[in-house]
Design an enzyme around this catalytic site. Structure first.
Site, short mmCIF file in Angstrom:
data_model
loop_
_atom_site.label_atom_id
_atom_site.label_comp_id
_atom_site.label_asym_id
_atom_site.label_seq_id
_atom_site.Cartn_x
_atom_site.Cartn_y
_atom_site.Cartn_z
N GLY A 222 0.82 -1.22 0.00
CA GLY A 222 0.00 0.00 0.00
C GLY A 222 0.85 1.26 0.00
N GLY B 132 2.61 3.63 1.53
CA GLY B 132 3.11 3.83 2.88
C GLY B 132 3.61 5.25 3.11
N ARG B 133 3.98 5.90 2.02
CA ARG B 133 4.53 7.25 2.17
C ARG B 133 4.03 8.19 1.07
NH1 ARG B 133 10.65 6.92 -0.08
NH2 ARG B 133 10.36 5.19 -1.53
N LYS C 27 4.44 12.14 -2.97
CA LYS C 27 5.36 11.11 -2.45
C LYS C 27 6.23 11.71 -1.35
CE LYS C 27 8.32 7.48 -4.33
NZ LYS C 27 8.72 6.83 -5.58
N ASP D 99 9.26 5.38 7.81
CA ASP D 99 9.00 6.73 8.33
C ASP D 99 8.08 7.59 7.46
OD1 ASP D 99 10.59 7.33 6.18
OD2 ASP D 99 12.30 8.07 7.36
N GLY D 100 7.68 7.06 6.32
CA GLY D 100 6.75 7.81 5.48
C GLY D 100 7.39 8.92 4.66
N ARG E 291 3.56 13.94 -7.97
CA ARG E 291 3.64 13.14 -9.20
C ARG E 291 2.27 13.13 -9.85
NH1 ARG E 291 5.83 7.25 -8.02
NH2 ARG E 291 3.79 6.89 -7.11
N ASP F 45 3.92 -4.47 -7.56
CA ASP F 45 3.33 -3.23 -7.04
C ASP F 45 3.93 -2.00 -7.71
OD1 ASP F 45 5.46 -4.46 -5.30
OD2 ASP F 45 5.54 -2.43 -4.51
N ASP G 169 7.28 4.45 -10.30
CA ASP G 169 8.10 4.25 -9.09
C ASP G 169 9.59 4.14 -9.41
OD1 ASP G 169 6.02 4.53 -7.40
OD2 ASP G 169 6.09 2.52 -6.56
P1 AMP Z 1 9.06 1.27 -3.26
O1 AMP Z 1 10.26 0.42 -3.18
O2 AMP Z 1 9.33 2.73 -3.12
O3 AMP Z 1 8.20 0.95 -4.43
O4 AMP Z 1 8.20 0.92 -1.95
C1 AMP Z 1 7.66 -0.34 -1.68
C2 AMP Z 1 6.65 -0.20 -0.57
O5 AMP Z 1 7.27 0.26 0.62
C3 AMP Z 1 5.53 0.78 -0.86
O6 AMP Z 1 4.37 0.28 -0.26
C4 AMP Z 1 5.97 2.03 -0.16
O7 AMP Z 1 4.87 2.83 0.18
C5 AMP Z 1 6.69 1.48 1.05
N1 AMP Z 1 7.74 2.40 1.51
C6 AMP Z 1 8.97 2.57 0.99
N2 AMP Z 1 9.66 3.49 1.69
C7 AMP Z 1 8.83 3.92 2.66
C8 AMP Z 1 8.96 4.87 3.73
N3 AMP Z 1 10.07 5.57 3.93
N4 AMP Z 1 7.90 5.01 4.54
C9 AMP Z 1 6.76 4.32 4.39
N5 AMP Z 1 6.60 3.42 3.41
C10 AMP Z 1 7.62 3.21 2.57
MG MG Z 2 6.53 1.19 -5.22
#
Ligand code: AMP
Ligand code: MG
Length: 486
Positions: free
Chosen positions: A90, A92-93, A113, A125-126, A176, A252, A262
């Site tokens: 989902g 997350g950030r 983002k 940490d979002g 974005r 995802d 992404d």
């Molecule tokens: P990504 O590798 O950026 O595609 O992230 C994969 C998943 O991890 C996604 O659900 C992101 O929302 C979550 N995610 C990555 N980095 C963070 C972060 N710093 N805080 C919260 N969620 C994260």
């Molecule tokens: Mg992603």
């Protein structure tokens, strides 16, 4: 042209059932300031570029003030990460602020983002760090300039907020935009929790919004899958032909409308090498450059599995197996153009294979060699072309290529023009991005980002004074390791 407070929102995603998302508010950054603004992206949502001078814009674009009409939410999705199903992903950030309609009836997600923790943040940490949003901001523009479908970025808001990664960095937010942020993984979560009714609802939603021509057709779900396969094949053909390695092709991160989505530890090829792995945590090279088409095929199988209640197995197999043929057709088509060939010939796959083998062996710069090939004189059968012209295997290949050009009556000057429109002079080499990042981080100077944005939006045009930017990575910057934390 509208002010930020006048955008025309139609938040369709928020009208889906509550299980599709979580209402989320961005967590503002400490001392936010607008550091990058992309007028080309602003034009897509009818936002007046003069708004860049609005002192409150940074607040609107970083969640400090809610944009009137928006409905912020975090989207639910799951997915296969490095081949393993993760039920717990989902946004997350990132937060979908809302969907803006433009005057041409286009609809764009505004997706923020680095907006702070959401229900899906798990232990993270979002936040997003400045260097990673700069890379995403710039890469979206060069991809768009290259004609490769992609999300784009409207803005970067920088801050004084400390964010812990390998070192302490500064948090930033990227706004974005895309026609949708639905991913393959958006379907998977509902399928694996037995909510086939939601799989159908989401498919209907995506068809309504992004594939409206399929709405009233027979077999609309099979047609939908078939179009996703086609768009994904086209996207992968473009990535491979332009030497783009995404780095993290988890389901995802796979856009349902075939966008590059992404941006993480991506990279453009310097030398041609199927083994190129841009992500240093990808120890086994699952997402190496050469594996990308096979991974896309596998990801489509995961999508077809998630759509199992809508498209019967036999039919979805047939549709997904079509990927290979489509990918091959698109790739061949683009490579023919890049080689300046107009007619089709049965020998073309071998000609291209031979060409790539020589590039791999000689370690020529992929982008620059292809650009230089536009100067190849058809009559001369292997006259000097580029740095590898003395290489015996190249001479042999060039003789075949020269004959092939003559056989279709190719005219040198015309071919050069055509080839220059598909073989870029500039791409976003990691060292170029890194220089801009360094200036931004160390000196608070964002001018190099703007320079790169303007340069890279026209990657095929010779731009006076920018010759340096087309050079391969200098030896001193060769060992650059791009952190995959973001
Ligand atoms: P990504 O590798 O950026 O595609 O992230 C994969 C998943 O991890 C996604 O659900 C992101 O929302 C979550 N995610 C990555 N980095 C963070 C972060 N710093 N805080 C919260 N969620 C994260
Ligand atoms: Mg992603």
């Amino acid at each position: 042209m509208k002010r930020i407070t006048e955008l025309d929102f139609d938040n369709t995603y928020s009208r889906l059932p509550g299980d599709f998302y979580d209402d989320a508010r961005p967590t503002p950054l400490e001392n936010p300031r607008l550091v990058c603004f992309n007028p080309d992206a602003a034009a897509l949502i009818d936002l007046n570029p003069e708004e860049a001078n609005n002192p409150e814009l940074a607040l609107y674009l970083s969640g400090g003030i809610t944009i009137p009409g928006s409905h912020p939410l975090a989207m639910y999705y799951t997915g296969h990460q490095f081949g393993v199903y993760n039920p717990d992903i989902g946004d997350g950030r990132a937060i979908l602020l809302g969907e803006v309609r433009n005057e041409h009836d286009g609809k764009w997600d505004l997706h923020l983002k680095g907006a702070g923790r959401t229900k899906y943040a798990r232990v993270f940490d979002g936040r997003a760090v400045l260097r990673s949003v700069i890379r995403e901001y710039l890469c979206g523009e060069v991809m768009h300039g290259l004609g490769i479908p992609t999300t784009r970025a409207l803005s970067i808001v920088g801050s004084d907020e400390k964010v812990e990664r390998e070192t302490t960095e500064r948090g930033a937010m990227l706004l974005r935009i895309a026609e949708t942020h639905v991913r393959f993984g958006s379907f998977e979560g509902f399928h694996y929790t037995g909510r086939e009714d939601y799989v159908k609802l989401l498919a209907d939603y995506v068809i309504e919004n992004n594939f409206p021509h399929l709405k009233d057709g027979n077999d609309k779900y099979a047609s939908f899958l078939s179009e996703v396969v086609d768009k994904t094949a086209k996207l992968l053909a473009l990535w491979q032909a332009y030497g783009f390695a995404h780095g993290v092709m988890n389901t995802d991160n796979m856009s349902i409308i075939g966008l590059t989505l992404d941006y993480g530890p991506f990279g453009f090829l310097e030398e041609y090498s199927p083994e190129y792995i841009p992500n240093h945590s990808d120890h086994f090279g699952r997402y190496s450059f050469g594996n990308q088409p096979a991974i896309a095929f596998w990801n489509l199988q995961m999508l077809a599995t998630a759509l199992g209640s809508l498209v019967p197995r036999e039919l979805s197999q047939e549709v997904v197996f079509g990927f290979r043929g489509l990918y091959g057709k698109y790739y061949l088509g683009i490579m023919r153009q890049k080689l300046g060939l107009v007619k089709e010939d049965d020998g073309d796959p071998m000609l291209i294979k031979g060409f790539l083998a020589i590039l791999e062996e000689t370690k020529a710069d992929y982008t620059n060699f292809m650009r230089g090939l536009g100067d190849f004189p058809a009559e001369a059968e292997g006259e000097k072309v580029n740095t590898v012209e003395e290489y015996p295997a190249f001479k042999e290949w060039a003789a075949v290529y020269g004959r092939r050009l003559i056989s279709e009556g190719s005219v040198d000057a015309e071919r050069k023009v055509a080839m220059s429109s598909v073989n870029p002079k500039y791409v976003l080499r990691n060292y170029l991005a890194e220089r801009a990042i360094r200036k931004a981080e160390d000196e608070g100077d964002y001018s190099e980002i703007e320079r790169l944005r303007v340069l890279l939006k026209n990657p095929f045009s010779e731009q006076p004074g920018f010759d340096e930017y087309s050079k391969p990575t200098p030896p001193s910057e060769r060992g650059l390791v791009i952190s995959c934390s973001s």
